[in-house]
Design a protein around this motif. Sequence first.
Motif, PDB file in Angstrom:
ATOM      1  N   LYS A 250       0.820  -1.189  -0.268  1.00 11.07           N
ATOM      2  CA  LYS A 250       0.149   0.239   0.043  1.00 11.07           C
ATOM      3  C   LYS A 250       0.678   1.707  -0.364  1.00 11.07           C
TER       4      LYS A 250
ATOM      5  N   THR B  29      -5.870   4.150  -2.537  1.00  2.00           N
ATOM      6  CA  THR B  29      -7.463   3.125  -2.794  1.00  2.00           C
ATOM      7  C   THR B  29      -6.646   2.184  -3.864  1.00  2.00           C
ATOM      8  N   LEU B  30      -6.030   1.928  -4.782  1.00  2.43           N
ATOM      9  CA  LEU B  30      -5.202   1.172  -5.107  1.00  2.43           C
ATOM     10  C   LEU B  30      -4.647   0.863  -5.140  1.00  2.43           C
ATOM     11  N   THR B  31      -4.010  -0.313  -4.995  1.00  2.00           N
ATOM     12  CA  THR B  31      -2.925  -1.390  -4.375  1.00  2.00           C
ATOM     13  C   THR B  31      -2.188  -2.025  -5.347  1.00  2.00           C
TER      14      THR B  31
ATOM     15  N   VAL C 106       1.609  -1.018  -9.058  1.00  2.07           N
ATOM     16  CA  VAL C 106       0.561  -0.057  -9.016  1.00  2.07           C
ATOM     17  C   VAL C 106       1.785   1.194  -8.603  1.00  2.07           C
TER      18      VAL C 106
ATOM     19  N   PHE D 297      -2.532   7.831  -9.068  1.00  6.95           N
ATOM     20  CA  PHE D 297      -1.783   6.511  -8.935  1.00  6.95           C
ATOM     21  C   PHE D 297      -2.421   5.382 -10.452  1.00  6.95           C
TER      22      PHE D 297
ATOM     23  N   ARG E 192      -2.722   1.400 -11.867  1.00  9.79           N
ATOM     24  CA  ARG E 192      -2.882   0.149 -11.649  1.00  9.79           C
ATOM     25  C   ARG E 192      -1.971  -0.552 -13.153  1.00  9.79           C
TER      26      ARG E 192
ATOM     27  N   SER F  92      -2.829  -3.635 -15.277  1.00 11.54           N
ATOM     28  CA  SER F  92      -2.933  -4.834 -15.132  1.00 11.54           C
ATOM     29  C   SER F  92      -3.385  -5.630 -16.673  1.00 11.54           C
TER      30      SER F  92
ATOM     31  N   ASN G  60      -5.294  -0.861 -17.925  1.00 14.60           N
ATOM     32  CA  ASN G  60      -4.975   0.071 -16.936  1.00 14.60           C
ATOM     33  C   ASN G  60      -5.588   0.546 -16.024  1.00 14.60           C
ATOM     34  N   GLU G  61      -5.656   1.011 -14.575  1.00 15.23           N
ATOM     35  CA  GLU G  61      -6.851   1.568 -14.063  1.00 15.23           C
ATOM     36  C   GLU G  61      -6.126   2.864 -13.026  1.00 15.23           C
ATOM     37  N   TYR G  62      -6.677   3.814 -13.504  1.00  9.55           N
ATOM     38  CA  TYR G  62      -6.016   5.060 -12.965  1.00  9.55           C
ATOM     39  C   TYR G  62      -6.899   5.624 -11.837  1.00  9.55           C
ATOM     40  N   GLU G  63      -5.938   6.631 -11.167  1.00  6.41           N
ATOM     41  CA  GLU G  63      -7.081   7.412 -10.418  1.00  6.41           C
ATOM     42  C   GLU G  63      -6.505   8.247 -10.313  1.00  6.41           C
TER      43      GLU G  63
END
Length: 663
Positions: free
Chosen positions: A274, A289-291, A295, A309, A311, A313, A317-320
């Motif tokens: 984290k 939130t993203l771990t 990440v 952040f 992530r 995968s 890809n996932e963005y925050e």
Amino acid sequence: MLFINRRHALGQFLSASGLLTTVPLTVSASKATAAESPRPAVSVYGRLPDMSEVTISPDGKRVGFIRNIKGQLVLMDYEITSGKLNFMPITDMKVRDLTWADNDRLLVTSSVTADLVRFIGDKNEYSRAHIVDVKARTSLLLYENLKDYYPIVMGSLGRILINGKPHVTASNVRFGAEIFYSLLAFDTTTGRYTKLDEGREHVLNWVYKPDGTLIARSEYKQSEKLWRLRYLNALWTTIYEEVFDELERPFLVGRGRAEDSLLVRFNGGKWDGKYIEFSRDGTPSEPATLTGDNVSPLIHPATKRLVGFLRRSPEGNEYEFFDPLLEKLHKETNALLEGSIVTRVLSRADDPRKLIAYSEAVDDAGSYYFIDFTTGQNKLVGQTRADLPADWIAPKSELTYKAADGLSIHGYLTLPPAPALKGRGPKNLPLVVLPHGGPQSADEIGFEWWSQALASRGYAVLQPNFRGSDGYGQEFVEKGYGEWGRKMQTDLSDGVRYLAKEGIIDARRVAITGASYGGYAAMAGVTLDTGIYRCAVAVAGVSNLKAMMDWEFKETGRRLSPTLQYWNRFMGDKSLWDAASPDLHVDKCDVPILLIHGKDDDVVPIEQSQRMQRAMQKAGKPVEMLVLAGEDHWLTTEATRLQMLEATIAFLEKHNPPDLRRA
């Protein structure tokens, strides 16, 4: 309105004669039609990219990059408005990173293989940093000729202002009567330095503001396994400390969202995996939130503060984002490069609306774009392989199959490009299994030179992200612990069986090749999991687990070095090491092996391949060995990388020919 058209973008390239030009480029015109496209030479795939390390200056007016001209590396400084190019040969450098020291000078990070007195181990790869003025063709090597320092850098590279003058920061170790950990700032014009901080404790890294104001540093006391986070409140004040094994110690990333906050990545303990922000009094935030290991933080180019952040995968890809402007720019960049398989922002100016984006598509092995959202301007800066015809870019797709124990294995299948199939469908193809290194890393969907080269010769290529791979969560990583030569190995052959059942490949014509851990898997595939492969090519692979660990202990001088801890997790119980060592099981091998190893490899010593060679020869088994002179663990040099690739393909074509009539 911004619009990028791959067919009608402006690009800058070097002509065949080496003259610098800025010319209108029709991308599709550089890609011949199928009827005009003979099979490219292996070198088109295996050479270093035509362009790499593309970075935009802080003011957004210039682009720096590395240009590869027939194996000769040239450092480029491109003035966007005028189109003028300045250049400087850097042929002897193993470039690892490129950024800007200021608006006029580049910061080139390279590495060198050396044996330095007072550093542990015989040979190691050390980083060096040069401030380069390409226009003037001058270069300043950081820490050069400084008493008690080697001319290397250990970390904390950054760009700051001191009294309004640009400086570059870099840390190092000072060997006096005692060992000190130093952070110096070098004037980008004169090379004169200012000492920002120094400590006797093992300082891992520092955090500072863009104006050079020191904020924090992290330390690790090995004898007590104590990690400390210290804040500069007039004096250095410990605001957080905890005991961690060296492999699990946290990493001080940099600035958090608030003006005086810090961002720390935890690798163990209650916040394992984290990101936590700490205030200047040591108060921790709630975890991000993203771990997970996949990440990474997003940092504002000017303020160096946390803005979000990412992530990564296989599912996408996932963005925050915490910054509305950066979030908007992210969406607009993706829309601009719609249709790409891979899209990444590589570099931003201090004004983040000016950026360099990288893109890949089914007909594009990789392109770099300058985009200015303030003016609507965009330019194609260059391509990674401009002379690779679109029809010879092999199609790559995702696949998922079940391992023998029911675990889902995700990976990628690259099929031969249409001209290589010569009208045949993708059925009963010869296969090359190409496992990645690490082992805790992962293959991705983008263009990859090794698999593309093999596919161009008529092979299907399987790249499984076997258990232990990154990107699928910590539980998946831990499923690889203790599985060297066991389930991590059968995950590969389970993929072969899946493709054979689907009719895509011919199970009688399968080979295996790989580098680093992939080199180990290639040797293990023909000694521990036999009956699957017709031959194996192992590059820089481990052949004997105990000997490898003994060498690592000798290099570091301690049984609990981070590398030993890491490999102990994957290799498992010592009593099982012999059972998982390919050189002790060559009696089971009934197919030929080609061993390839860099002479200057300081990650897996060449002795590992030599052990395998001796064992095979003693047992009367067919084996060949190729030594790459001057090469490290990463196939950094173009000449030796091509030597490896050409030898690999020749060996595969001899022992696992792609033409069924020769099988």
